[in-house]
Design a protein around this motif. Structure first.
Motif, PDB file in Angstrom:
ATOM      1  N   HIS A 171      -4.830   2.689   3.145  1.00  0.00           N
ATOM      2  CA  HIS A 171      -3.904   2.365   4.228  1.00  0.00           C
ATOM      3  C   HIS A 171      -2.540   2.036   3.616  1.00  0.00           C
ATOM      4  O   HIS A 171      -2.471   1.278   2.646  1.00  0.00           O
ATOM      5  N   GLY A 172      -1.495   2.599   4.183  1.00  0.00           N
ATOM      6  CA  GLY A 172      -0.158   2.267   3.720  1.00  0.00           C
ATOM      7  C   GLY A 172       0.333   3.086   2.555  1.00  0.00           C
ATOM      8  O   GLY A 172       1.242   2.670   1.830  1.00  0.00           O
ATOM      9  N   HIS A 225       0.521   2.745  -2.807  1.00  0.00           N
ATOM     10  CA  HIS A 225       0.601   1.868  -1.634  1.00  0.00           C
ATOM     11  C   HIS A 225       2.030   1.327  -1.494  1.00  0.00           C
ATOM     12  O   HIS A 225       2.580   0.751  -2.426  1.00  0.00           O
ATOM     13  N   TYR A 250      11.126   4.329   1.659  1.00  0.00           N
ATOM     14  CA  TYR A 250       9.843   4.181   0.976  1.00  0.00           C
ATOM     15  C   TYR A 250       9.705   5.203  -0.151  1.00  0.00           C
ATOM     16  O   TYR A 250       9.163   4.903  -1.217  1.00  0.00           O
ATOM     17  N   ARG A 301       3.162   0.182   2.016  1.00  0.00           N
ATOM     18  CA  ARG A 301       3.345  -0.538   3.289  1.00  0.00           C
ATOM     19  C   ARG A 301       2.096  -1.341   3.643  1.00  0.00           C
ATOM     20  O   ARG A 301       1.026  -0.779   3.868  1.00  0.00           O
ATOM     21  N   ASP A 302       2.246  -2.643   3.688  1.00  0.00           N
ATOM     22  CA  ASP A 302       1.152  -3.508   4.121  1.00  0.00           C
ATOM     23  C   ASP A 302       1.009  -3.441   5.647  1.00  0.00           C
ATOM     24  O   ASP A 302       1.988  -3.221   6.364  1.00  0.00           O
ATOM     25  N   GLU A 331      -0.521  -1.293   7.548  1.00  0.00           N
ATOM     26  CA  GLU A 331      -0.618   0.023   8.195  1.00  0.00           C
ATOM     27  C   GLU A 331      -2.000   0.169   8.841  1.00  0.00           C
ATOM     28  O   GLU A 331      -3.015   0.121   8.149  1.00  0.00           O
TER      29      GLU A 331
END
Length: 317
Positions: A182-183, A168, A244, A170-171, A173
């Motif tokens: 997610h993310g 993970h 990222y 990205r918060d 997403e």
């Protein structure tokens, strides 16, 4: 020591096979169609028959072969058990054991996850040659990883070691990853993720960009080409994707401290530009490290899997 070893890379469309000399020289390579009907029950028998046919062409006996290594698109547990390979229709297989039986029961066989064996192949005869501690990053439709420590694959207890695409990053997403999360890194740094990020960047700006010329047909290659040509929005969006990626590489460095990162997969065709941008962010994100891991490109392309599978069966040789 027998003189040859066979590497098998099982893919969803074709199975790549290769006969190698023990020193890593490729003697012969070919492909077998992947017959996925009836839960993929024909795949390994087809491969075994094909290996036997090519051995006969080369006038090789079973005693000439040290073993057969198999890379499969799914987690492989330490005992060789594969719970599921979605792209093959497999559920509950022991591919190495099954291949051994198909070949008469008197030949050594070993199996590993395809991303892991690709990493092993790059370490053996590719971009990682001369190194024994590395992480291979595969940027394609998804993001794969293969971790090698002291020359050995680190698959993890459940076969999920180095699944960096599903770390993970990205918060917030809104879209769901194929894994259900997610993310994930895969959602921003894979080929599809790079396109998604570029389209979001275009939608959020009215600035001109050559990326707009591609419309809905925009590809990761287009984004990379536009960035290399200096398009500001392409530079921005690709930079986000690679930052990222560098973040995950920095996190890996703080756990395993590898000598080298080897970047492969279709996106790696962006070449040195990809390496340079990723390195810039990686260096910013690893202030603690005085001597940092190098970053390079994979060199074996689609053959990394057969090289790695062949090396897998050689064990500590």
């Amino acid at each position: 020591m027998n003189q040859y070893v066979v590497g098998v890379d099982v893919g969803g469309t074709t199975v790549k096979c290769g006969i190698f000399a023990i020193n890593g020289v490729l003697i012969d390579n070919w492909e077998v169609p992947t017959r996925k009907e009836e839960e993929g029950k024909y795949i390994l028998p087809d491969v075994a028959d094909s290996i036997k046919a090519h051995m006969a062409e080369k006038k090789l006996e079973l005693d000439d072969i040290e073993g057969i290594g198999i890379g499969v698109p799914g987690p492989v547990q330490p005992d060789g058990y594969v719970h599921v390979c979605v792209n093959l229709g497999w559920h509950g297989h022991y591919p190495a054991k099954e291949m051994r039986e198909l070949m008469g029961g008197n030949i050594r066989c070993a199996a590993g996850n395809d991303a892991n064996v690709a990493a092993l192949g790059e370490m053996w005869q590719g971009g990682g040659k001369g190194h024994s501690n590395l992480l291979m990053v595969t940027l394609g439709t998804g993001v794969g990883g293969g971790l090698i420590i002291d020359g050995h694959i680190i698959p993890g207890v459940h076969g999920a070691g180095a699944e960096i695409g599903h770390i993970h990053v990205r918060d917030g997403e809104p879209e769901q990853c194929n894994c259900g999360g997610h993310g994930c890194l895969e959602q921003v740094a894979s080929a599809t993720g790079i396109v998604r990020e570029a389209k979001r960047t275009l939608a959020a700006s009215e600035e001109p960009s050559t990326m707009r010329d591609f419309g809905d047909g925009l590809t990761a290659k287009d984004v990379c080409d536009c960035a290399k040509a200096g398009d500001p929005l392409a530079v921005k969006s690709l930079g986000t994707s690679l930052k990222y990626l560098a973040l995950v590489m920095a996190q890996v460095s703080m756990i395993t401290d590898p000598e080298l990162f080897v970047i492969g997969g279709g996106v790696s065709k962006a070449g040195q530009y990809l390496v340079d941008v990723t390195r810039k962010y990686y260096e910013e994100l690893t202030p603690l490290l005085n001597k940092k891991a190098d970053i390079t490109l994979a060199t074996l392309g689609n053959d990394a899997g057969i090289y790695g599978s062949a090396r897998l069966v050689l064990g500590n040789e």
